[in-house]
Scaffold this motif. Structure first.
Motif, PDB file in Angstrom:
ATOM      1  N   LYS A 233       0.828  -1.206   0.000  1.00  0.00           N
ATOM      2  CA  LYS A 233       0.000   0.000   0.000  1.00  0.00           C
ATOM      3  C   LYS A 233       0.864   1.258   0.000  1.00  0.00           C
ATOM      4  N   LYS A 234       1.931   1.241   0.794  1.00  0.00           N
ATOM      5  CA  LYS A 234       2.813   2.411   0.828  1.00  0.00           C
ATOM      6  C   LYS A 234       3.464   2.638  -0.539  1.00  0.00           C
ATOM      7  N   TYR A 235       3.833   1.578  -1.195  1.00  0.00           N
ATOM      8  CA  TYR A 235       4.425   1.692  -2.534  1.00  0.00           C
ATOM      9  C   TYR A 235       3.407   2.298  -3.503  1.00  0.00           C
ATOM     10  N   ALA A 236       2.175   1.786  -3.462  1.00  0.00           N
ATOM     11  CA  ALA A 236       1.132   2.310  -4.351  1.00  0.00           C
ATOM     12  C   ALA A 236       0.872   3.788  -4.089  1.00  0.00           C
TER      13      ALA A 236
ATOM     14  N   LYS B 109      -3.668   1.994  -6.189  1.00  0.00           N
ATOM     15  CA  LYS B 109      -3.959   2.580  -4.878  1.00  0.00           C
ATOM     16  C   LYS B 109      -5.425   2.364  -4.502  1.00  0.00           C
ATOM     17  N   LYS B 110      -6.305   2.539  -5.461  1.00  0.00           N
ATOM     18  CA  LYS B 110      -7.741   2.355  -5.194  1.00  0.00           C
ATOM     19  C   LYS B 110      -8.020   0.912  -4.772  1.00  0.00           C
ATOM     20  N   GLY B 111      -7.317  -0.031  -5.406  1.00  0.00           N
ATOM     21  CA  GLY B 111      -7.498  -1.430  -5.038  1.00  0.00           C
ATOM     22  C   GLY B 111      -7.121  -1.691  -3.599  1.00  0.00           C
TER      23      GLY B 111
ATOM     24  N   ASP C 290      -7.093   0.614  -1.214  1.00  0.00           N
ATOM     25  CA  ASP C 290      -8.024   1.358  -0.366  1.00  0.00           C
ATOM     26  C   ASP C 290      -9.314   0.573  -0.142  1.00  0.00           C
ATOM     27  N   THR C 291      -9.700  -0.229  -1.140  1.00  0.00           N
ATOM     28  CA  THR C 291     -10.929  -1.034  -1.006  1.00  0.00           C
ATOM     29  C   THR C 291     -10.632  -2.414  -0.436  1.00  0.00           C
ATOM     30  N   GLY C 292      -9.342  -2.771  -0.328  1.00  0.00           N
ATOM     31  CA  GLY C 292      -8.965  -4.055   0.234  1.00  0.00           C
ATOM     32  C   GLY C 292      -8.888  -5.183  -0.761  1.00  0.00           C
ATOM     33  N   GLU C 293      -9.197  -4.904  -2.040  1.00  0.00           N
ATOM     34  CA  GLU C 293      -9.248  -5.974  -3.039  1.00  0.00           C
ATOM     35  C   GLU C 293      -7.883  -6.632  -3.259  1.00  0.00           C
TER      36      GLU C 293
END
Length: 208
Positions: free
Chosen positions: A143-146, A194-196, A198-201
């Protein structure tokens, strides 16, 4: 009586001369706007480049090269630290793409005839971001990378668009104009990644 008049006149004259001298000194000390603009900063090395500086070939090239080096370093880090197939695929694409734009930037500089020495090490700011990614917990790395990729590509896009419009060297302007759409595509990809998260997918996929 005449002596008093003469003494008074002399005193007035002295006061007038003193006032004139003070006014001349004040005028001399107050710089005009043009003089202020032409006066170098007391510590030029500490001056932070403003966005307008980015229209100069050397400033633009240094920042563009730093951006490419950051992308390549971050991609290599993601290749070893990420547990997510989507992140690994994105990182591999970024490494390949930014190695290509690094080569294209060097070619543009050579074609322009400008004498610009590109950096071989990351700037302090870029290195700090790599250090943050390196220190990130394994569960937080993807997540940090994204997140960092969205920020980095938005900054790179702003830089390229500004120089493509207002840059001072035609061959390097052409490089910026040609590269901006590619970076826009990278930004769109990073935002999707990043959106992925954020939604946990994508996090769910990485743990399967």
């Amino acid at each position: 009586m005449n002596r008093h008049i003469m003494f008074g006149a002399a005193a007035i004259a002295a006061l007038s001369l003193a006032a004139c001298g003070q006014k001349a000194e004040e005028t001399k000390g107050a710089a005009t706007p043009a003089e202020q603009a032409a006066t170098p900063d007391a510590n030029p090395a500490a001056t932070v480049p403003t966005p307008s500086d980015e229209t100069k070939a050397d400033v633009f090239a240094m920042k563009a090269a730093d951006s490419d080096m950051f992308e390549i370093a971050a991609a290599k880090l993601a290749a070893t630290r990420s547990t997510n197939p989507s992140v690994k695929k994105f990182a591999a694409a970024m490494e390949k793409a930014h190695m290509a734009t690094s080569t294209e930037l060097k070619s543009a500089i050579a074609a322009s005839g400008a004498t610009i020495t590109l950096p071989t090490m990351l700037s302090e700011d870029a290195q700090g971001k790599i250090d943050d990614l390196t220190k990130a917990d394994a569960k937080d790395f993807d997540k940090k990378y994204a997140d960092s990729q969205v920020d980095a590509h938005q900054s790179a896009l702003n830089l390229l668009q500004r120089y493509a419009q207002d840059g001072d060297t035609p061959a390097i302007k052409a490089f910026a104009a040609a590269t901006a759409p590619k970076v826009q595509e990278h930004l769109n990809m990073a935002e999707g990644l990043k959106k992925g998260f954020d939604t946990g997918e994508d996090v769910a996929k990485a743990r399967q």
